[in-house]
Design an enzyme around this catalytic site. Structure first.
Site, PDB file in Angstrom:
ATOM      1  N   GLY A 185       0.816  -1.222   0.000  1.00  0.00           N
ATOM      2  CA  GLY A 185       0.000   0.000   0.000  1.00  0.00           C
ATOM      3  C   GLY A 185       0.842   1.260   0.000  1.00  0.00           C
ATOM      4  O   GLY A 185       0.436   2.292  -0.556  1.00  0.00           O
ATOM      5  N   ALA A 250     -10.089   3.608   7.797  1.00  0.00           N
ATOM      6  CA  ALA A 250     -10.629   3.911   6.462  1.00  0.00           C
ATOM      7  C   ALA A 250     -12.152   3.928   6.473  1.00  0.00           C
ATOM      8  O   ALA A 250     -12.774   4.788   5.831  1.00  0.00           O
ATOM      9  CB  ALA A 250     -10.110   2.883   5.458  1.00  0.00           C
ATOM     10  N   ILE A 281      -8.279  -3.744   9.994  1.00  0.00           N
ATOM     11  CA  ILE A 281      -8.586  -3.356  11.378  1.00  0.00           C
ATOM     12  C   ILE A 281     -10.008  -2.791  11.420  1.00  0.00           C
ATOM     13  O   ILE A 281     -10.305  -1.792  10.749  1.00  0.00           O
ATOM     14  CB  ILE A 281      -7.572  -2.295  11.865  1.00  0.00           C
ATOM     15  CG1 ILE A 281      -6.140  -2.827  11.694  1.00  0.00           C
ATOM     16  CG2 ILE A 281      -7.866  -1.897  13.302  1.00  0.00           C
ATOM     17  CD1 ILE A 281      -5.044  -1.786  11.870  1.00  0.00           C
ATOM     18  N   CYS A 418       9.647  -3.096 -14.158  1.00  0.00           N
ATOM     19  CA  CYS A 418       9.551  -2.536 -15.501  1.00  0.00           C
ATOM     20  C   CYS A 418       8.620  -3.411 -16.342  1.00  0.00           C
ATOM     21  O   CYS A 418       8.944  -4.559 -16.637  1.00  0.00           O
ATOM     22  CB  CYS A 418      10.952  -2.484 -16.122  1.00  0.00           C
ATOM     23  SG  CYS A 418      10.983  -1.682 -17.724  1.00  0.00           S
TER      24      CYS A 418
END
Ligand code: NAD
Length: 569
Positions: A185, A250, A281, A418
């Site tokens: 993240g 969140a 959580i 890449c």
């Protein structure tokens, strides 16, 4: 360096440093390279003391005794031997041939009726299996950089499709709302920054925020949404891009965002929501209480996590209705929300697309998250490869390399993600092989990729969602891929299945191959990397994707894709 200096051999510790330099500890570079890659996933991983690399529970080996045994085996392995790993444990050494893989590995593959998370948790607790993540158990993780380019390309494609272009002027004044500053993240704010896009990333664990700030992943830390917005507006007024970490949950913050004026243009989430017990959580929990309760009251924690995820998803749907581009970022968020909301809501939740909505055109051309690691540890070797890639390939590749070499902080052994396609991967690996042979590099280069690739992954909610022929859950392709990789002599071939919250959701194949300057290595890198992308092209051609059929015909992979004899036509 003497064998005893291998840091994994020294036993459990909270800091591991991968071997570096041009001296060998193992008998050859193939095994030395794999040992350094093994050490490197722990050097850059989230919790090396517990062998946890990323994605909540993704581990590099079964336990420390096994980690030491694997490292020792790599030191001793002979030219004509292959080490066999079963769910993170060294179970044997086979007499094979100098052309065979050095390591073959299968992690947590179970028959369908065993593939549930309860059985996984109890077998993992008993020390019988691990969740290998995609790249943790196969030692291919390179820190946040592994998904950073993918997220950058994704944001770029969204900007082009929805906001008229992907130049900084096109995204000026817009911002990304996301969450999770963990192993993967924490790539998000950097990807946004590379595009000229500001971001607010919600993170519930204060320690993760401290780490992200120290690593330069975020510019500032806010304690409330109001503070975060003030920082955003100040940066906008002075025409700066800013990356803000917002401490909070969140589920709570996304609900608050719904009623502000300055709405985000891009909305996603990269908490480890795939695992309702160990990854997300729940609202109202402190981190300390969560760590305790997930062991003591695991079912309640799972229910609470899913309820919070559903709240967050409801907020995302409202932001979408208000004009934001909302997508799921590879973490099964929608699946978890539906566990709480019930199947009756599936059409509504399906309004949020997964990221393949944007990335599929690249995958259907065999282009995906390829990467390399400079085994010397010398940034100079990485610079040589950067120059090579910038020179050899399409303008998009040159653009990425130029951005990455200045904008992507390094972690562990110097590495570069890449996105390359069929023929390109083998070409750069063969060139690197020549460069090492010619003394232009201090040590060989290891080439590998994310398992989330055209051939390597089946996950009907992530890599293979909405395949044209409905083959979303078909695992033949990653298994064929692994067979092809072993047949072509790649140095490490791994097959992983989902664990924890991903139980029953995925099957993947991974590959690593080392350009050690020999003519045998040239054959190995060419054959294995071409085999890998070929299987990806064949998968997409078979599923009815014209780009893949075209490449298959052009590359002489099979000729019947022009006709009506295609197997799934
Ligand atoms: P991680 O476990 O290292 O980090 C997860 C972070 O989320 C932690 O910092 C945690 O504190 C935070 N978090 C958990 N619940 C939260 C909440 N309610 N509010 C705010 N923060 C919360 O995991 P990771 O390696 O960063 O991976 C994240 C997810 O991305 C996983 O589900 C993983 O499987 C997925 N992933 C996707 C891809 C891809 O397909 N591109 C690649 C890698 C990982």
């Amino acid at each position: 360096m003497s064998p005893a200096a291998s840091s994994i051999l020294d036993g459990p510790r909270s800091k591991i440093r991968a071997g570096r330099g041009s001296a060998l500890r193992a008998r050859n570079w193939r095994t030395e390279g794999l040992l350094r890659a093994f050490e490197n996933v722990l050097e850059v991983g989230e919790n090396p003391a517990e062998l946890i690399v990323y994605a909540s529970l993704g581990k590099a080996a079964r336990n420390w005794a096994q980690a030491k045994r694997i490292a020792q085996a790599l030191l001793e392995l002979q030219e004509d031997q292959t080490l066999v790993l079963q769910s993170g444990a060294a179970v044997g050494v086979l007499q094979t041939s100098p052309h065979a893989p050095k390591v073959i590995s299968a992690v947590n593959n179970t028959v369908g009726r065993w593939s549930d998370s309860e059985r996984f948790y109890s077998r993992a607790k008993a020390g019988l299996t691990i969740w290998g993540g995609l790249t943790a158990g196969a030692w291919q993780y390179i820190g946040r950089q592994g998904v950073l380019q993918g997220t950058y390309e994704l944001l770029r494609i969204i900007a082009e499709r929805h906001f008229g272009g992907a130049e900084p002027s096109d995204v000026k004044g817009r911002w990304l709302l996301t969450s999770g500053l963990g192993g993967m993240g924490s790539s998000q704010p950097i990807s946004a920054r590379l595009l000229g896009l500001s971001s607010i990333t919600v993170e519930a664990d204060p320690d993760k925020i401290v780490r992200a700030k120290a690593a330069g992943v975020v510019d500032v830390v806010a304690g409330t949404l109001a503070e975060a917005l003030a920082a955003l507006h100040e940066a906008r007024a002075s025409e700066r891009t800013i990356a803000i970490a917002l401490e909070g949950n969140a589920a709570d913050i996304y609900q608050q965002v719904v009623s502000i004026e300055d709405l985000p243009s891009f909305v996603t989430d990269q908490t480890a929501a795939h695992d309702a017990r160990y990854g997300y959580i729940p609202s109202g929990y402190t981190v300390t209480a969560w760590h305790r309760l997930r062991e003591e009251q695991s079912e309640q924690v799972e229910r609470d996590a899913r309820a919070s995820i559903a709240t967050e998803v409801e907020a995302m749907l409202q932001l979408q209705a208000a004009g934001a581009v909302v997508f799921e970022n590879g973490n099964n968020l929608r699946v978890q929300a539906l566990e709480h909301l019930g199947a009756k809501e599936s059409d509504r939740v399906a309004a949020i697309p997964g990221f393949m909505e944007y990335l599929r055109p690249a995958f259907s051309r065999g282009i995906g998250p390829f990467r390399w690691i400079a085994l010397s540890g010398d940034p100079g070797d990485l610079a040589v490869l950067d120059d090579l890639a910038a020179d050899l390939f399409r303008p998009e590749v040159t653009r990425w390399i130029n951005l990455a070499r200045t904008g992507v902080p390094t972690q562990g052994l110097p590495a570069r993600s890449c996105w390359l396609g069929h023929g390109e991967r083998s070409e750069i690996a063969a060139r690197a092989n020549e460069l090492y042979a010619a003394g232009r590099l201090k040590a060989p280069i290891l080439f590998t990729r994310d398992h989330l690739d055209a051939a390597g992954m089946t996950n009907p909610r992530i890599g293979t969602e909405n395949m044209r022929d409905g083959s979303d859950g078909v695992t033949d392709w990653p298994l064929l891929d692994a067979l092809a990789l072993a047949a072509s002599g790649a140095d490490l071939v791994a097959i992983h299945s989902g664990g924890g919250g991903y139980s029953g959701w995925m099957q993947s194949a991974g590959v690593s191959v080392i350009a050690d300057g020999t003519s045998e290595a040239e054959t190995r890198v060419r054959k294995s990397l071409d085999a890998d992308t070929s299987v990806g092209i064949l998968r997409y051609a078979t599923a009815g994707y014209e780009d893949a059929a075209h490449i298959a015909a052009e590359s002489d992979l099979l000729t019947w894709f022009d006709t009506e004899e295609a197997p799934n036509a």
